[in-house]
Design a protein around this motif. Structure first.
Motif, PDB file in Angstrom:
ATOM      1  N   CYS A   1       0.825  -1.211   0.000  1.00  0.00           N
ATOM      2  CA  CYS A   1       0.000   0.000   0.000  1.00  0.00           C
ATOM      3  C   CYS A   1       0.863   1.266   0.000  1.00  0.00           C
ATOM      4  CB  CYS A   1      -0.934  -0.011   1.207  1.00  0.00           C
ATOM      5  SG  CYS A   1      -1.853   1.530   1.476  1.00  0.00           S
ATOM      6  N   CYS A   2       1.802   1.326   0.924  1.00  0.00           N
ATOM      7  CA  CYS A   2       2.761   2.444   1.019  1.00  0.00           C
ATOM      8  C   CYS A   2       2.125   3.784   1.391  1.00  0.00           C
ATOM      9  CB  CYS A   2       3.550   2.604  -0.285  1.00  0.00           C
ATOM     10  SG  CYS A   2       4.666   1.230  -0.624  1.00  0.00           S
ATOM     11  N   TYR A   3       0.861   3.786   1.829  1.00  0.00           N
ATOM     12  CA  TYR A   3       0.248   5.050   2.237  1.00  0.00           C
ATOM     13  C   TYR A   3       0.866   5.512   3.553  1.00  0.00           C
ATOM     14  CZ  TYR A   3      -3.232   8.418   3.867  1.00  0.00           C
ATOM     15  OH  TYR A   3      -3.850   9.551   4.330  1.00  0.00           O
ATOM     16  N   ASN A   4       1.301   6.780   3.586  1.00  0.00           N
ATOM     17  CA  ASN A   4       1.930   7.318   4.799  1.00  0.00           C
ATOM     18  C   ASN A   4       1.269   8.608   5.262  1.00  0.00           C
ATOM     19  OD1 ASN A   4       2.790   9.074   2.844  1.00  0.00           O
ATOM     20  ND2 ASN A   4       4.986   8.641   3.069  1.00  0.00           N
TER      21      ASN A   4
ATOM     22  N   THR B   1      -6.406   6.964   9.216  1.00  0.00           N
ATOM     23  CA  THR B   1      -6.175   5.738   9.989  1.00  0.00           C
ATOM     24  C   THR B   1      -7.035   4.568   9.509  1.00  0.00           C
ATOM     25  OG1 THR B   1      -7.806   6.435  11.627  1.00  0.00           O
ATOM     26  CG2 THR B   1      -5.498   7.028  12.036  1.00  0.00           C
ATOM     27  N   VAL B   2      -7.985   4.833   8.621  1.00  0.00           N
ATOM     28  CA  VAL B   2      -8.834   3.767   8.099  1.00  0.00           C
ATOM     29  C   VAL B   2      -8.951   3.897   6.584  1.00  0.00           C
ATOM     30  CG1 VAL B   2     -10.187   3.491  10.217  1.00  0.00           C
ATOM     31  CG2 VAL B   2     -10.934   5.123   8.472  1.00  0.00           C
ATOM     32  N   CYS B   3      -9.282   2.783   5.944  1.00  0.00           N
ATOM     33  CA  CYS B   3      -9.484   2.754   4.494  1.00  0.00           C
ATOM     34  C   CYS B   3     -10.578   1.741   4.210  1.00  0.00           C
ATOM     35  CB  CYS B   3      -8.195   2.359   3.781  1.00  0.00           C
ATOM     36  SG  CYS B   3      -8.364   2.166   1.986  1.00  0.00           S
ATOM     37  N   ASN B   4     -11.527   2.086   3.322  1.00  0.00           N
ATOM     38  CA  ASN B   4     -12.604   1.140   3.031  1.00  0.00           C
ATOM     39  C   ASN B   4     -12.281   0.231   1.848  1.00  0.00           C
ATOM     40  OD1 ASN B   4     -13.015   2.630   0.684  1.00  0.00           O
ATOM     41  ND2 ASN B   4     -14.921   3.580   1.377  1.00  0.00           N
TER      42      ASN B   4
END
Length: 202
Positions: A163-166, A170-173
């Motif tokens: 994913c590498c999201y920084n 704090t949440v993802c659907n």
């Protein structure tokens, strides 16, 4: 089956709704092959011309054991072209089929999904030739399919290595729209370019 490369994934994210194309290679006698495509134009790849032809693959479903059942490839026989080959070469029984799935824009890269199958049986009628095939992998007791390709659902763990999201969320659907809102769509682990339906199993 190879892993999808970066340019394939970039095209999937960039060209939402663009149809994938398939290139079919049928071995019928020693080193002799027939080349077809389900694209709406003839395709040249690796010095071979893949002729546009009415050809479809039946939907693949998993058994209760999670193994891959037989796959049917249906080719139009209205012109009797393919039927003639089948009758002359023992129904292609035991011969190989290679299916390459890609975009036109990734045609000349290594980013293809490649499936290799064996032809077990064939049925011919006035309209179609239908090949019943099994994955070559099944002789090694490998459970298939390897992966389900979803248009709208990301398979990656949120903030994981893929994913590498920084960012601060704090949440993802797990949807492409949420990924795009986060500015992380280039890392989306789904395949919005896969045509039709929620899932496509390959």
């Amino acid at each position: 089956m190879k892993e999808l490369g970066s340019s394939f994934n970039q095209e999937l994210n960039k060209k939402d709704g663009e149809a994938l194309i398939r290139l079919f290679e049928f071995n019928y006698n020693e080193d002799n092959w027939l080349y077809f495509t389900d694209a709406d134009i003839d395709i040249t790849y690796d010095n071979n011309t893949y002729t546009k032809f009415p050809i479809t693959i039946d939907k693949i479903t998993e058994t209760k054991e999670g193994t891959l059942p037989r796959l049917s490839i249906k080719i139009s026989n209205v012109s009797k072209y393919i039927g003639g080959y089948v009758e002359d070469y023992d129904g292609f029984r035991g011969k190989k089929v290679i299916i390459r799935t890609c975009f036109l824009s990734t045609l000349n890269t290594s980013d293809h999904i490649i499936d290799k199958l064996n032809i077990d049986s064939v049925n011919i009628d006035a309209l179609n030739v239908t090949f019943s095939c099994t994955p070559i992998f099944s002789i090694l007791n490998v459970t298939l399919p390897y992966r389900k390709f979803s248009r709208n659902f990301c398979m990656w763990k949120f903030k994981g290595d893929e994913c590498c999201y920084n960012g601060s969320d704090t949440v993802c659907n797990k949807s492409f729209s949420d990924c795009k809102l986060k500015g992380n769509q280039s890392r989306f682990g789904g395949f919005p370019g896969v045509p039709g339906g929620k899932y496509k199993t390959i």
